[in-house]
Design an enzyme around this catalytic site. Structure first.
Site, PDB file in Angstrom:
ATOM      1  N   ASP A  65      39.922  52.834  37.429  1.00 18.16           N
ATOM      2  CA  ASP A  65      39.302  53.703  38.581  1.00 18.16           C
ATOM      3  C   ASP A  65      39.910  53.835  39.900  1.00 18.16           C
ATOM      4  OD1 ASP A  65      38.940  51.051  39.054  1.00 18.16           O
ATOM      5  OD2 ASP A  65      36.772  50.700  38.580  1.00 18.16           O
ATOM      6  N   ASN A 134      25.700  43.970  39.901  1.00 15.92           N
ATOM      7  CA  ASN A 134      24.916  44.980  39.263  1.00 15.92           C
ATOM      8  C   ASN A 134      25.130  45.164  38.061  1.00 15.92           C
ATOM      9  OD1 ASN A 134      26.887  46.718  39.771  1.00 15.92           O
ATOM     10  ND2 ASN A 134      25.848  48.237  40.717  1.00 15.92           N
ATOM     11  N   HIS A 136      27.850  46.467  36.761  1.00 17.07           N
ATOM     12  CA  HIS A 136      28.572  47.849  36.654  1.00 17.07           C
ATOM     13  C   HIS A 136      29.866  47.374  35.872  1.00 17.07           C
ATOM     14  CE1 HIS A 136      30.717  47.420  40.789  1.00 17.07           C
ATOM     15  NE2 HIS A 136      31.458  46.735  39.962  1.00 17.07           N
ATOM     16  N   GLU A 141      27.934  52.580  37.404  1.00 15.20           N
ATOM     17  CA  GLU A 141      26.833  52.072  37.991  1.00 15.20           C
ATOM     18  C   GLU A 141      25.720  52.131  36.794  1.00 15.20           C
ATOM     19  OE1 GLU A 141      27.730  50.480  40.424  1.00 15.20           O
ATOM     20  OE2 GLU A 141      28.601  51.360  41.764  1.00 15.20           O
TER      21      GLU A 141
HETATM   22  C1  F6R Z   1      37.475  47.410  39.864  1.00 12.82           C
HETATM   23  C2  F6R Z   1      36.228  47.759  38.845  1.00 12.82           C
HETATM   24  C3  F6R Z   1      35.036  46.664  39.410  1.00 12.82           C
HETATM   25  C4  F6R Z   1      35.401  45.191  39.498  1.00 12.82           C
HETATM   26  C5  F6R Z   1      34.191  44.673  39.712  1.00 12.82           C
HETATM   27  C6  F6R Z   1      34.150  43.091  39.941  1.00 12.82           C
HETATM   28  O1  F6R Z   1      38.815  48.232  39.071  1.00 12.82           O
HETATM   29  O2  F6R Z   1      36.422  48.492  37.911  1.00 12.82           O
HETATM   30  O3  F6R Z   1      34.414  47.209  38.091  1.00 12.82           O
HETATM   31  O4  F6R Z   1      36.019  44.656  38.306  1.00 12.82           O
HETATM   32  O5  F6R Z   1      33.304  45.562  41.035  1.00 12.82           O
HETATM   33  O6  F6R Z   1      35.014  43.153  41.321  1.00 12.82           O
HETATM   34  P1  F6R Z   1      35.461  41.923  41.850  1.00 12.82           P
HETATM   35  O7  F6R Z   1      36.443  41.382  40.985  1.00 12.82           O
HETATM   36  O8  F6R Z   1      36.267  42.225  43.209  1.00 12.82           O
HETATM   37  O9  F6R Z   1      34.345  40.902  41.964  1.00 12.82           O
END
Ligand code: F6R
Length: 241
Positions: A65, A134, A136, A141
């Protein structure tokens, strides 16, 4: 689903081992998450690479992403993250690094193009993913369709709050939109490595792995994939036992 629950100090090495056993030796196609959790894995890969223990310079890197609305080269962009923490330390040339990008006023074509690009490089061998507090997966989301493809999305308030820590604590600096691989796109990877660390992920991880599969918890789609390895620290796993 294979699961390894580990003490904090074993997280990076366990993740590196799980990744490397699943990567084909020849021109591996590595799907990368960004954010805080996988950073320890990338640091471990960089260490092994600098000691000459591994050589991933022939890999193709495909990011999950990217934020929209940041300038080229912005230090908060995932393109910069991939360069600094993955491609640079591992010696992977820019031509083999793919990060979604939205052009100009209409980012939608850039998203669709990225879906095609993944197919053109032959798909992803191992996809590293994290999980949002959450539930995701990438920036899919809650409410995202399980058959979704790469597209432009709005970030939830919870995600923007969680990610403010990467923007000097300023929620208003966190972009409101992003391009993300869809849930169906992610599930096409041959194998998936899910990394989860910390208490803030415990409820989401339990809902994703134990709860019903559905859009309310996007990461629950992983229950439908036949080759998922979960590496979790004890805090993230605490709602599972
Ligand atoms: C990042 C992504 C997000 C993260 C998730 C956890 O490329 O796609 O889904 O993997 O938000 O983020 P951290 O590891 O920073 O808690």
């Amino acid at each position: 689903m294979k699961v390894r629950v580990v003490d904090d100090e074993m997280f990076a090495t366990t993740a590196a081992t799980a990744l490397l056993v699943n990567l084909p030796p020849d021109r591996p196609r590595l799907g990368v998450a960004t954010g805080g959790t996988p950073m320890r894995l990338y640091d471990e890969l960089a260490r092994r690479s600098s000691r000459g223990e591994i050589d991933l310079s022939g890999a193709v890197v495909i990011a999950l992403d990217e934020y929209l609305g940041l300038a080229d080269g912005d230090p908060h962009s995932y393109a910069t993250y991939v360069d600094e923490h993955i491609a640079g330390p591992l010696g992977i040339p820019a031509a083999n690094v793919h990060v979604p990008q939205g052009y100009g006023d209409d980012p939608a074509p850039g998203a669709a193009e990225f879906e095609d690009r993944i197919a053109e490089v032959g798909g992803v061998d191992v996809q590293i993913v994290g999980i949002g507090s959450n539930g995701h997966l990438a920036f899919n989301e809650p409410g995202s369709a399980l058959d979704s493809l790469t597209r432009v999305v709005e970030l939830s308030e919870q995600t923007r709050n969680d990610n403010a820590r990467f923007f000097g604590g300023r929620v208003d600096a966190v972009p409101r939109r992003a391009i993300t691989q869809g849930l169906a796109t992610i599930c096409r990877a041959r194998s998936i490595l899910l990394l989860a660390a910390g208490q803030t992920k415990a409820a989401a991880l339990a809902a994703a792995l134990r709860g019903p599969v559905g859009s309310d918890v996007p990461a629950s789609v992983l229950q439908r994939h036949g080759d998922v390895t979960v590496i979790a620290d004890r805090a993230a796993w605490s709602r599972m036992s």
